[in-house]
Design a protein around this motif. Structure first.
Motif, PDB file in Angstrom:
ATOM      1  N   LEU A  62       0.822  -1.210   0.000  1.00 38.61           N
ATOM      2  CA  LEU A  62       0.000   0.000   0.000  1.00 38.61           C
ATOM      3  C   LEU A  62       0.855   1.259   0.000  1.00 38.61           C
ATOM      4  N   VAL A  63       1.976   1.230   0.730  1.00 37.34           N
ATOM      5  CA  VAL A  63       2.852   2.397   0.783  1.00 37.34           C
ATOM      6  C   VAL A  63       3.458   2.663  -0.592  1.00 37.34           C
ATOM      7  N   PHE A  64       3.916   1.616  -1.274  1.00 38.97           N
ATOM      8  CA  PHE A  64       4.505   1.796  -2.597  1.00 38.97           C
ATOM      9  C   PHE A  64       3.466   2.284  -3.605  1.00 38.97           C
ATOM     10  N   MET A  65       2.242   1.734  -3.538  1.00 38.10           N
ATOM     11  CA  MET A  65       1.205   2.163  -4.467  1.00 38.10           C
ATOM     12  C   MET A  65       0.764   3.599  -4.183  1.00 38.10           C
ATOM     13  N   ALA A  66       0.736   3.984  -2.897  1.00 38.38           N
ATOM     14  CA  ALA A  66       0.406   5.372  -2.559  1.00 38.38           C
ATOM     15  C   ALA A  66       1.487   6.316  -3.073  1.00 38.38           C
ATOM     16  N   MET A  67       2.758   5.921  -2.958  1.00 37.06           N
ATOM     17  CA  MET A  67       3.839   6.751  -3.491  1.00 37.06           C
ATOM     18  C   MET A  67       3.721   6.902  -5.006  1.00 37.06           C
ATOM     19  N   PHE A 104       2.348  10.283  -9.788  1.00 36.33           N
ATOM     20  CA  PHE A 104       1.589  10.520 -11.018  1.00 36.33           C
ATOM     21  C   PHE A 104       0.626  11.697 -10.880  1.00 36.33           C
ATOM     22  N   ALA A 105       0.140  11.962  -9.669  1.00 32.80           N
ATOM     23  CA  ALA A 105      -0.868  13.007  -9.474  1.00 32.80           C
ATOM     24  C   ALA A 105      -0.264  14.391  -9.304  1.00 32.80           C
ATOM     25  N   GLY A 165       7.915  11.654 -19.510  1.00 29.89           N
ATOM     26  CA  GLY A 165       7.428  10.280 -19.628  1.00 29.89           C
ATOM     27  C   GLY A 165       6.336   9.917 -18.645  1.00 29.89           C
ATOM     28  N   ARG A 166       5.757  10.915 -17.960  1.00 31.23           N
ATOM     29  CA  ARG A 166       4.726  10.595 -16.979  1.00 31.23           C
ATOM     30  C   ARG A 166       3.502   9.965 -17.638  1.00 31.23           C
ATOM     31  N   GLU A 167       3.032  10.539 -18.721  1.00 34.00           N
ATOM     32  CA  GLU A 167       1.841  10.022 -19.379  1.00 34.00           C
ATOM     33  C   GLU A 167       2.060   8.631 -19.972  1.00 34.00           C
ATOM     34  N   PRO A 168       3.172   8.367 -20.680  1.00 33.21           N
ATOM     35  CA  PRO A 168       3.394   6.995 -21.170  1.00 33.21           C
ATOM     36  C   PRO A 168       3.507   5.973 -20.035  1.00 33.21           C
ATOM     37  N   LEU A 169       4.159   6.359 -18.932  1.00 31.83           N
ATOM     38  CA  LEU A 169       4.273   5.422 -17.813  1.00 31.83           C
ATOM     39  C   LEU A 169       2.909   5.124 -17.200  1.00 31.83           C
ATOM     40  N   PHE A 170       2.099   6.158 -17.054  1.00 28.83           N
ATOM     41  CA  PHE A 170       0.768   5.930 -16.500  1.00 28.83           C
ATOM     42  C   PHE A 170      -0.090   5.102 -17.460  1.00 28.83           C
ATOM     43  N   PHE A 171       0.131   5.291 -18.753  1.00 30.61           N
ATOM     44  CA  PHE A 171      -0.573   4.462 -19.737  1.00 30.61           C
ATOM     45  C   PHE A 171      -0.174   2.995 -19.593  1.00 30.61           C
ATOM     46  N   LEU A 172       1.098   2.728 -19.331  1.00 29.81           N
ATOM     47  CA  LEU A 172       1.537   1.346 -19.113  1.00 29.81           C
ATOM     48  C   LEU A 172       0.897   0.757 -17.851  1.00 29.81           C
ATOM     49  N   VAL A 173       0.725   1.596 -16.812  1.00 31.45           N
ATOM     50  CA  VAL A 173       0.044   1.132 -15.605  1.00 31.45           C
ATOM     51  C   VAL A 173      -1.390   0.725 -15.932  1.00 31.45           C
ATOM     52  N   GLY A 198      -1.861  -2.360 -10.785  1.00 35.96           N
ATOM     53  CA  GLY A 198      -2.163  -1.163 -11.554  1.00 35.96           C
ATOM     54  C   GLY A 198      -3.467  -0.513 -11.143  1.00 35.96           C
ATOM     55  N   PHE A 199      -4.452  -1.318 -10.780  1.00 36.89           N
ATOM     56  CA  PHE A 199      -5.738  -0.753 -10.373  1.00 36.89           C
ATOM     57  C   PHE A 199      -5.608   0.087  -9.109  1.00 36.89           C
ATOM     58  N   SER A 200      -4.819  -0.373  -8.161  1.00 35.48           N
ATOM     59  CA  SER A 200      -4.640   0.380  -6.924  1.00 35.48           C
ATOM     60  C   SER A 200      -3.870   1.674  -7.172  1.00 35.48           C
ATOM     61  N   VAL A 201      -2.840   1.620  -8.017  1.00 35.49           N
ATOM     62  CA  VAL A 201      -2.115   2.845  -8.362  1.00 35.49           C
ATOM     63  C   VAL A 201      -3.060   3.835  -9.038  1.00 35.49           C
ATOM     64  N   PHE A 202      -3.924   3.343  -9.899  1.00 35.10           N
ATOM     65  CA  PHE A 202      -4.901   4.209 -10.571  1.00 35.10           C
ATOM     66  C   PHE A 202      -5.840   4.868  -9.568  1.00 35.10           C
ATOM     67  N   LEU A 203      -6.335   4.108  -8.599  1.00 39.32           N
ATOM     68  CA  LEU A 203      -7.223   4.685  -7.599  1.00 39.32           C
ATOM     69  C   LEU A 203      -6.514   5.744  -6.753  1.00 39.32           C
ATOM     70  N   PHE A 204      -5.294   5.449  -6.340  1.00 41.26           N
ATOM     71  CA  PHE A 204      -4.534   6.436  -5.570  1.00 41.26           C
ATOM     72  C   PHE A 204      -4.317   7.711  -6.386  1.00 41.26           C
ATOM     73  N   ARG A 205      -3.966   7.559  -7.627  1.00 37.62           N
ATOM     74  CA  ARG A 205      -3.719   8.731  -8.474  1.00 37.62           C
ATOM     75  C   ARG A 205      -4.985   9.552  -8.640  1.00 37.62           C
ATOM     76  N   GLN A 206      -6.119   8.901  -8.905  1.00 35.03           N
ATOM     77  CA  GLN A 206      -7.369   9.627  -9.086  1.00 35.03           C
ATOM     78  C   GLN A 206      -7.768  10.380  -7.822  1.00 35.03           C
ATOM     79  N   PHE A 207      -7.564   9.763  -6.675  1.00 32.85           N
ATOM     80  CA  PHE A 207      -7.935  10.437  -5.426  1.00 32.85           C
ATOM     81  C   PHE A 207      -6.997  11.597  -5.120  1.00 32.85           C
ATOM     82  N   MET A 208      -5.703  11.402  -5.319  1.00 29.22           N
ATOM     83  CA  MET A 208      -4.735  12.425  -4.924  1.00 29.22           C
ATOM     84  C   MET A 208      -4.751  13.640  -5.835  1.00 29.22           C
ATOM     85  N   THR A 209      -5.360  13.530  -7.015  1.00 28.80           N
ATOM     86  CA  THR A 209      -5.527  14.724  -7.835  1.00 28.80           C
ATOM     87  C   THR A 209      -6.513  15.700  -7.212  1.00 28.80           C
TER      88      THR A 209
END
Length: 295
Positions: free
Chosen positions: A107-112, A117-118, A124-132, A171-182
């Motif tokens: 959870l700590v790594f996915m939150a980081m 990303f947020a 390369g932020r957008e291509p990396l997030f696309f790979l996620v 990847g799903f958890s990283v996506f959720l963290f990114r969406q919330f932290m924006t």
């Protein structure tokens, strides 16, 4: 005498009390009907769970009796004791809790990752997030053989670390963290940096406390994924000492003759902790899913 003295006084306004509208009989009947239908649906949905719990404390003679009875006449907990004394479910339970604990570290790594990303702009932020996001579209079964070969080369087969490592970051958890932290205001982070706070302190003192709803969501999802893990532990672990609860339940029919009470006791041991965790974090889960899609 002036004209103002001869003018009649204006009539006093009458105070009108607001009228309370009584609900129409038709609307009340519709509400009662909808509530009754929902109640019946909830009872039908919960009946298998209630049957499982009731059967787990029945003697075997009552669990195989016909016609079946919902409530036990002579409740007993002997099958829960048998699971831990005779069938080594205590080891399976400890293995499952260790796997869940290792998964919680992710959870700590996915939150980081979600924070990066947020709130950070880098090449390369957008291509990396696309790979996620692409990893969310790949079925887990496709990556099982390559993952097994990698862990086998690292000598991590037949270990609890090898069981938990593939699900450490998703990847799903990283996506959720990114969406919330924006949704976290950037001005708060900039003010903390101007006061001399480093990025680690900003993350620990500001980001994580403000991300409690999504952290609660991830705690529940991570716990359920680790607690219910079946196929991967069955593949990676050939030694019974590293089996999880779900694998132990699947092998229960092969170890002992058919006993509905014993099987329901094992199923109750598997299901009840998930319900307890979900009820404890229910408010945060709903809030986290509601806010994770906001920008």
């Amino acid at each position: 005498m002036s004209t103002t003295e001869l003018a009649p006084a204006p009539p006093a306004r009458r105070r009108t009390t607001p009228q309370v509208r009584t609900p129409k009989p038709r609307g009340r009947r519709l509400t009662v009907l909808v509530g009754a239908v929902l109640g019946v649906g909830a009872l039908v949905t919960a009946f298998p769970f209630l049957w499982m719990v009731a059967t787990s404390v029945k003697p075997r003679s009552e669990s195989v009796a016909y016609p079946p009875q919902i409530l036990p006449k002579e409740p007993t907990f002997e099958y829960f004791v048998q699971l831990f004394q005779d069938l080594d479910f205590g080891r399976y339970l400890v293995n499952t809790l260790i796997i869940v604990a290792i998964s919680m570290v992710g959870l700590v790594f996915m939150a980081m990752a979600g924070y990066g990303f947020a709130k950070f702009s880098f090449r390369g932020r957008e291509p990396l997030f696309f790979l996620v996001l692409v990893t969310m579209m790949i079925p887990v079964q496709v990556t099982m053989i390559p993952t097994y070969l990698i862990l086998n080369g690292m000598k991590l087969t037949n270990t609890l670390v090898g069981v938990a490592l593939p699900s450490l970051v998703t990847g799903f958890s990283v996506f959720l963290f990114r969406q919330f932290m924006t949704t976290i205001p950037t001005e708060i982070l900039e003010a903390a940096r101007m006061d001399g706070a480093g990025e680690a302190r900003v993350f620990a003192r500001i980001i994580l406390p403000m991300s409690k709803p999504i952290l609660a969501v991830q705690v529940v999802l991570t716990f359920i994924a680790g607690w219910n893990s079946f196929l991967w532990p069955l593949i990676i672990a050939n030694d019974e000492r590293y089996y999880t609860l779900s694998v132990g339940i699947s092998l229960l029919n092969q170890q002992i003759a058919s006993n509905p009470s014993l099987q329901m006791a094992a199923a109750t041991l598997m299901v009840v902790p998930i319900l307890v965790v979900f009820v404890a974090f229910q408010r945060f889960v709903v809030q986290g899913f509601a806010l994770s899609g906001l920008k």
